[in-house]
Design a protein around this motif. Structure first.
Motif, PDB file in Angstrom:
ATOM      1  N   LEU A 150       0.821  -1.215   0.000  1.00 21.86           N
ATOM      2  CA  LEU A 150       0.000   0.000   0.000  1.00 21.86           C
ATOM      3  C   LEU A 150       0.852   1.261   0.000  1.00 21.86           C
ATOM      4  N   ASN A 151       0.463   2.210  -0.859  1.00 18.19           N
ATOM      5  CA  ASN A 151       1.095   3.527  -0.873  1.00 18.19           C
ATOM      6  C   ASN A 151       0.021   4.592  -1.056  1.00 18.19           C
ATOM      7  N   GLY A 152       0.081   5.640  -0.223  1.00 21.56           N
ATOM      8  CA  GLY A 152      -0.895   6.724  -0.343  1.00 21.56           C
ATOM      9  C   GLY A 152      -1.135   7.382   1.004  1.00 21.56           C
ATOM     10  N   GLU A 192       4.568  -1.719   9.816  1.00 19.75           N
ATOM     11  CA  GLU A 192       5.717  -0.903   9.408  1.00 19.75           C
ATOM     12  C   GLU A 192       5.382  -0.096   8.151  1.00 19.75           C
ATOM     13  N   GLY A 193       5.810   1.181   8.133  1.00 20.72           N
ATOM     14  CA  GLY A 193       5.572   2.026   6.962  1.00 20.72           C
ATOM     15  C   GLY A 193       4.397   2.975   7.135  1.00 20.72           C
ATOM     16  N   ASN A 217       4.975   1.948   1.288  1.00 27.13           N
ATOM     17  CA  ASN A 217       5.368   0.541   1.081  1.00 27.13           C
ATOM     18  C   ASN A 217       4.931  -0.346   2.243  1.00 27.13           C
ATOM     19  N   VAL A 218       3.656  -0.263   2.582  1.00 30.21           N
ATOM     20  CA  VAL A 218       3.103  -1.051   3.694  1.00 30.21           C
ATOM     21  C   VAL A 218       2.669  -2.423   3.171  1.00 30.21           C
ATOM     22  N   HIS A 219       3.276  -3.476   3.705  1.00 32.26           N
ATOM     23  CA  HIS A 219       2.982  -4.839   3.238  1.00 32.26           C
ATOM     24  C   HIS A 219       1.824  -5.428   4.041  1.00 32.26           C
TER      25      HIS A 219
END
Ligand SMILES: Cc1cc2nc3c(=O)[nH]c(=O)nc-3n(C[C@H](O)[C@H](O)[C@H](O)COP(=O)(O)OP(=O)(O)OC[C@H]3O[C@@H](n4cnc5c(N)ncnc54)[C@H](O)[C@@H]3O)c2cc1C
Length: 259
Positions: A150-152, A192-193, A217-219
């Protein structure tokens, strides 16, 4: 047709009113002036079962239905709009998507601690490019192996600093004609992130926590997806039954946002 509340609902209304008058009203003005979120108060509301009123007893809720929850929201709002705003955000838009669409595994992991009142939830739709126009979101959830990355940035998120999970709307792909495919994904906020900030100085409802959440960059494992392929919009539409709860506590919302 009988429009009277059942004995059980009358008793609940009386109980929540007494609680709100005794525990919320005396500190409401101070909390609002100081823009302070009363986490301990929510712990007490959780112990009393108010955070689980509409949810199934199978997952730790009270199983009392939507009307019971709306009665509680109205009584809490009589004492403090800010507390009521955070209350309706965690119970409805925060928890309901999982209660309604989660798998049994997701319900056990995420719904139970929310319905039992130990944790709070948030809901993330709004972005710089998306408010009323929900399809304007830009947050991406790129599928890599069995994870989403995830990015945003989500803006104006109620309970951002205190929730343990957030259900976000994110773009998981595009149709052959280039339309966004938007899905709902549950993300633990300690992943994390994730960065949470509090850039808002609201005009009203200041005791309700509101923050901005950035995902870099959340996994997230694929199994945290609750509605794929535009199921997000069906999720929101079905949860529209929850809209009246906001009206229960809505009278001064226009003041909440400093423009
Ligand atoms: C206190 C607070 C808490 C919030 N909590 C959350 C939360 O937990 N999660 C979350 O995702 N969001 C949250 N929000 C954001 C909220 O959902 C958005 O503010 C709302 O969706 C409106 O979006 P916007 O602010 O971008 O306004 P806009 O969409 O830009 O709208 C601005 C004005 O234009 C009007 N308008 C918009 N489109 C049209 C149109 N086509 N025709 C006519 N008029 C139009 C609107 O009615 C409004 O009056 C919160 C906001 C506040 C103030």
């Amino acid at each position: 047709m009988d429009f009277e509340f059942s004995k059980e609902l009358v008793a609940l209304k009386k109980e929540v009113r007494a609680f709100a008058e005794e525990k919320i009203r005396p500190m409401a003005d101070k909390l609002d002036k100081e823009a302070r979120f009363p986490r301990a108060l929510f712990a007490e509301m959780g112990k009393r079962g108010y955070l689980g009123l509409p949810f199934s007893e199978e997952y730790g809720g009270k199983g009392m239905g939507t009307l019971a929850y709306m009665i509680a929201a109205e009584e809490i709002a009589r004492a403090s709009l800010g507390v009521a705003l955070s209350y309706v955000a965690t119970v409805s838009i925060g928890t309901e998507p999982i209660a309604r669409y989660g798998t049994p595994e997701q319900k056990e992991k995420f719904l139970r601690p929310l319905a039992e009142g130990h944790e709070l939830a948030a809901f993330g739709l709004t972005e710089k490019t998306a408010g009323s126009d929900a399809k304007g979101i830009e947050m991406k959830a790129e599928k890599v192996g069995d994870e989403y990355i995830l990015n945003g940035t989500k803006q104006w998120i109620t309970n951002a600093n205190y929730a343990s999970i957030i259900t976000v709307a994110a773009i998981t792909g595009y149709t052959s004609s280039g339309e966004k495919i938007i899905s709902a994904i549950v993300v633990p906020l300690n992943t994390e992130g994730i960065t949470v900030t509090s850039p808002y100085d609201k005009m009203g409802a200041r005791s309700s926590d509101t923050g901005e959440i950035t995902f870099k960059n959340v996994h997230v494992p694929q199994k945290k997806l609750i509605r794929a392929r535009n199921g997000w919009f069906e999720t929101v539409a079905k949860c529209a039954k929850w809209r009246p709860h906001f009206d229960c506590s809505d009278f001064s919302w226009p003041c909440a946002r400093r423009v």
